[in-house]
Design a protein around this motif. Structure first.
Motif, PDB file in Angstrom:
ATOM      1  N   ASP A   1      -0.695   7.502   4.974  1.00  9.49           N
ATOM      2  CA  ASP A   1       0.312   6.469   4.717  1.00  9.49           C
ATOM      3  C   ASP A   1       0.175   5.887   3.320  1.00  9.49           C
ATOM      4  OD1 ASP A   1       1.531   6.741   7.184  1.00  9.49           O
ATOM      5  OD2 ASP A   1       0.494   5.023   8.086  1.00  9.49           O
TER       6      ASP A   1
ATOM      7  N   LEU B   1       2.884   6.184   0.275  1.00  6.04           N
ATOM      8  CA  LEU B   1       3.447   4.999  -0.377  1.00  6.04           C
ATOM      9  C   LEU B   1       3.143   4.964  -1.873  1.00  6.04           C
ATOM     10  CD1 LEU B   1       2.691   2.373   2.408  1.00  6.04           C
ATOM     11  CD2 LEU B   1       4.962   3.182   1.686  1.00  6.04           C
TER      12      LEU B   1
ATOM     13  N   TRP C   1       3.414  -0.762  -5.861  1.00  3.36           N
ATOM     14  CA  TRP C   1       2.425  -0.883  -4.786  1.00  3.36           C
ATOM     15  C   TRP C   1       1.232  -1.704  -5.258  1.00  3.36           C
ATOM     16  CZ3 TRP C   1      -2.221   0.952  -6.271  1.00  3.36           C
ATOM     17  CH2 TRP C   1      -2.262   2.002  -7.196  1.00  3.36           C
TER      18      TRP C   1
ATOM     19  N   GLY D   1       3.079  -1.325   0.023  1.00  2.24           N
ATOM     20  CA  GLY D   1       3.936  -0.417  -0.732  1.00  2.24           C
ATOM     21  C   GLY D   1       5.076  -1.162  -1.397  1.00  2.24           C
TER      22      GLY D   1
ATOM     23  N   LYS E   1       5.933  -2.391   2.999  1.00  2.00           N
ATOM     24  CA  LYS E   1       5.152  -1.916   4.148  1.00  2.00           C
ATOM     25  C   LYS E   1       3.669  -2.159   3.899  1.00  2.00           C
ATOM     26  CE  LYS E   1       4.074   2.058   7.004  1.00  2.00           C
ATOM     27  NZ  LYS E   1       4.254   3.479   7.266  1.00  2.00           N
TER      28      LYS E   1
END
Length: 185
Positions: free
Chosen positions: A28, A32, A142, A167, A171
């Protein structure tokens, strides 16, 4: 291999490989950060992370860590010199482009969220974790807030990183990475 008994956050010098059994997935976070190539992602999981932790005066800063990341099967090699003074510096990463980071030694009780301060050994709490705040410098938006230290897992000491990642889309991902010690520098 587990850490030598004398190993603390006062000297993180050594070579490490990610332990995928004890660690969360990094997929993940890599996604990102814009790293979508599956082969490249696998090379992160099997690459060597090396630290050369130096204590002593250099450019007016007392403590430095040279971080070297070799990705397995790739010709990509990241080499970064971190000064533990809490000042922001720009570094060019061969995969991520420009990143802005700052690192300092911090006592765990000062950290938020709780994920960043939990799970550390008594000696890590005593000497402090290394708190690394890094963000994209190329407009990708990010941000990662990391703590580095020593944890005891199933009775064995390991180098570990706790990462609170956000991100560009907002997220949030929490990732706990545990490393096996593969030898000295």
């Amino acid at each position: 291999m587990t850490l030598p008994p004398h190993f603390t956050t006062l000297d993180l010098s050594g070579r490490f490989v990610l332990n995928p059994t004890l660690s969360d997935s990094v997929d993940d976070i890599l996604s990102l950060q814009g790293i979508t190539d599956a082969t490249l992602r696998r090379s992160f999981a099997h690459g060597i992370l090396s630290f050369n932790h130096c204590i002593g005066e250099d450019d007016g800063v007392f403590e430095h860590i040279w971080v070297d990341q070799e990705l397995e099967g790739q010709r990509i090699h990241s080499d970064e010199k971190l000064a533990l003074d809490g000042r922001e510096r720009v570094h060019y990463d061969p995969l991520l482009g420009p990143v802005v980071g700052r690192i300092s030694r911090v006592k765990t009780h000062r950290l938020e969220p709780p994920f960043l301060r939990s799970g550390w050994t008594p000696d890590t709490r005593k000497y402090g974790v290394l708190n690394y705040h890094v963000s994209s410098g190329g407009g990708r938006g990010w941000v990662a807030d990391e703590t580095w230290g020593i944890e005891e897992i199933t009775g064995l000491r390991h180098f570990a990183r706790h990462i609170e990642f956000t991100g560009a889309d907002g997220k949030n991902v929490e990732s706990h990475l545990v490393y096996d010690y593969v030898g000295s520098i």
